[in-house]
Write an enzyme that holds these catalytic residues in place. Structure first.
Site, mmCIF file in Angstrom:
data_model
loop_
_atom_site.group_PDB
_atom_site.id
_atom_site.type_symbol
_atom_site.label_atom_id
_atom_site.label_comp_id
_atom_site.label_asym_id
_atom_site.label_seq_id
_atom_site.Cartn_x
_atom_site.Cartn_y
_atom_site.Cartn_z
ATOM 1 C CG HIS A 24 -38.456 29.333 10.959
ATOM 2 N ND1 HIS A 24 -39.780 30.185 10.496
ATOM 3 C CD2 HIS A 24 -38.896 28.213 10.842
ATOM 4 C CE1 HIS A 24 -40.331 29.543 10.025
ATOM 5 N NE2 HIS A 24 -40.002 28.238 10.167
ATOM 6 C CG ASP B 52 -44.119 27.733 9.918
ATOM 7 O OD1 ASP B 52 -42.899 27.504 10.275
ATOM 8 O OD2 ASP B 52 -44.176 27.573 8.738
ATOM 9 C CD GLU C 91 -37.900 27.154 7.369
ATOM 10 O OE1 GLU C 91 -38.126 25.916 6.966
ATOM 11 O OE2 GLU C 91 -39.173 28.036 7.164
ATOM 12 C CD GLU C 92 -41.843 29.596 6.693
ATOM 13 O OE1 GLU C 92 -41.924 28.757 5.479
ATOM 14 O OE2 GLU C 92 -42.470 29.414 7.607
ATOM 15 C CG ASP D 226 -39.902 24.868 11.452
ATOM 16 O OD1 ASP D 226 -41.144 25.500 11.591
ATOM 17 O OD2 ASP D 226 -39.312 25.123 10.376
ATOM 18 C CG HIS E 265 -46.807 28.211 5.008
ATOM 19 N ND1 HIS E 265 -46.079 27.639 3.997
ATOM 20 C CD2 HIS E 265 -46.076 28.099 6.262
ATOM 21 C CE1 HIS E 265 -44.947 27.505 4.272
ATOM 22 N NE2 HIS E 265 -44.928 27.411 5.735
HETATM 23 ZN ZN ZN Z 1 -41.536 26.706 9.538
#
Ligand code: ZN
Length: 470
Positions: free
Chosen positions: A288, A300, A333-334, A359, A430
């Site tokens: 993503h 990520d 995606e998130e 991912d 994140h």
């Molecule tokens: Zn991800």
């Protein structure tokens, strides 16, 4: 170690005696049907171990675009960057498939303990958090050691309070602790709101001990009004926990100027290595393109888009192949997996041989699993032989694909998981620490080699990968 009851003798005798009374399962020693590794595939695998295309892609993305939250102007820039990058790599049919996404935007945020000991906290709002009222909230903390403890709180018991859920996540190689401990983030805010809480803070869903808070999306159940929701860094959560344990009332101040800003454009970026046999079905791979706003989205999921595109690029350089490889850099995606859902809506009727996603960062692939038709067992044997030299073993875990390809797998499309080690991933996931320097180039190349090897086998497999699965 305590020695109690019948176990006393064995315990006093030590590990050897214990091993005799409870033997460990022996490794499987029966010879499986051997498969010779095609020399061309072995050569491609070894070439991939020296290839830095993936590193170049993720370096370019994190440097020239940076953070790219869903629905943002930066996500739009990422799509334009992606089109140029994929065309430059020589892919065919490079295009954007647009859709709109509900967009949440972070504003000014702050958190502090105001009693009994005044201290600022490092916190970050969770995606879909409601804003606090002007001037913020200052309320007593209701502490829960775990998400389970929050669930045991009766309705109405949190009125006028800020819930604080502090379950700790441990690192696991397969990343499974994200699923179990992550519930505090995915569901905690909704459950706290149901019980009357004015807001919630959680201990970050992360395995580090730093002051970097881990953001991520939370989902409020239908009919539940969103409340302000934030993650404290692990170090700050532990500090707050110590204050709670001292007894007495702990007061927290929370300000979150976070808002839903309506529907905004997103889109999937698609590129292909065309195959020679359209009836054999498309192999869908990707990662993503969106990221959280705090870091630059290197692990990520800059790594995932880079790994899958680099592998397809290497395969393309090795000549014509039977199946089309379609690389999709999913837009959203998130915040809700809208990219994967949009892809499935647009392509459900098209024959797909297989779907797979990268991912889970950039650390080495250690295991693979497949969901293939009964008659395709020999594919697994060939994959096992070719991936073995990379230190990748065949596991028995069910294939879950990942958020972006789940909608296709749910339609019955075959899948392969190339499982990466998640032992370090959730230290930085994140957070502001998700930056390029977290990527180990050697492990990134091992990922590309595993994907290239698997793609080379799957792209030309004579077996029918589209037959119904057992
Ligand atoms: Zn991800």
């Amino acid at each position: 170690m305590k020695c109690i009851g019948l176990a006393l003798v064995a315990c006093l005798l030590g590990g050897t005696a214990l091993a005799q009374t409870a033997p460990l399962p022996m490794p499987r020693r029966s010879a499986e049907t051997p498969a010779a590794v095609d020399p061309a595939i072995a050569a491609l695998r070894d070439k991939a171990l020296r290839d830095d295309t993936a590193l170049a892609i993720v370096t370019s993305l994190t440097t020239e675009v940076g953070p790219r939250p869903d629905g943002s102007e930066a996500e739009g820039r990422a799509r334009q960057w992606a089109i140029a990058k994929l065309k430059a790599l020589g892919f065919a049919n490079v295009h954007i498939e647009p859709y709109d996404v509900p967009t949440w935007q972070r504003g000014h945020e702050s958190a502090a303990i105001v009693a009994p000991f005044m201290q600022p906290l490092h916190a970050a709002g969770l995606g879909n958090s409601a804003p606090t009222p002007t001037g913020g909230l200052t309320l007593p903390v209701a502490y829960f050691a775990s998400f389970n403890d929050l669930l045991l709180a009766p309705p109405g018991s949190l009125t006028g309070k800020i819930a604080f859920v502090s379950n700790a996540m441990q690192p696991t190689q397969d990343g499974s602790s994200y699923g179990s401990e992550g519930r505090a983030r995915f569901l905690g805010p909704s459950e706290a709101a149901r019980r009357g809480a004015a807001a919630i803070v959680i201990r970050s869903i992360g395995t580090d001990h730093t002051r970097a808070p881990h953001t991520g999306v939370t989902d409020f159940a239908q009919g539940v009004s969103p409340i302000p929701a934030a993650a404290l860094s692990v170090s700050d959560a532990e500090n707050l926990e110590r204050m709670v344990r001292l007894g007495g009332r702990v007061m927290l101040h929370l300000e979150l100027d976070d808002h839903q800003i309506g529907m905004r454009p997103s889109g999937n970026v698609v590129a292909e290595v065309p195959g020679t046999d359209p009836a054999a079905g498309v192999i869908l791979i990707g990662g993503h393109l969106d990221s959280w706003d705090l870091g630059t989205g290197a692990i990520d999921d800059g790594a995932g888009v880079a790994i899958t595109a680099a592998a397809a690029h290497l395969l393309q350089s090795s000549g014509a192949h039977r199946r089309t490889i379609r690389v999709v850099w999913f837009g959203d995606e998130e915040t809700g997996g809208f990219g994967g859902q949009a892809y499935a809506r647009a392509h459900a009727q098209e024959p797909h041989a297989l779907a797979a996603e990268s991912d889970l960062g950039a650390d080495r692939v250690w295991r693979f699993g497949t969901a293939l038709p009964q008659g395709a067992g020999a594919v697994v044997t060939r994959l096992t032989a070719a991936l073995g030299p990379l230190g990748v073993v065949h596991g028995s875990k069910l294939v879950d694909g990942g958020t972006d390809v789940e909608p296709m797998l749910a339609l019955g499309v075959s899948g392969i998981d190339l499982n990466q080690s998640a032992l370090r991933y959730f230290d930085w996931h994140h957070t502001p620490e998700d930056t390029l320097d977290r990527i180990d180039p050697e492990q990134l190349r091992q990922n590309v080699a595993a994907w290239t090897t698997a793609l080379a086998i799957l792209a030309d497999a004579p077996e029918n990968l589209m037959a119904p699965k057992p």
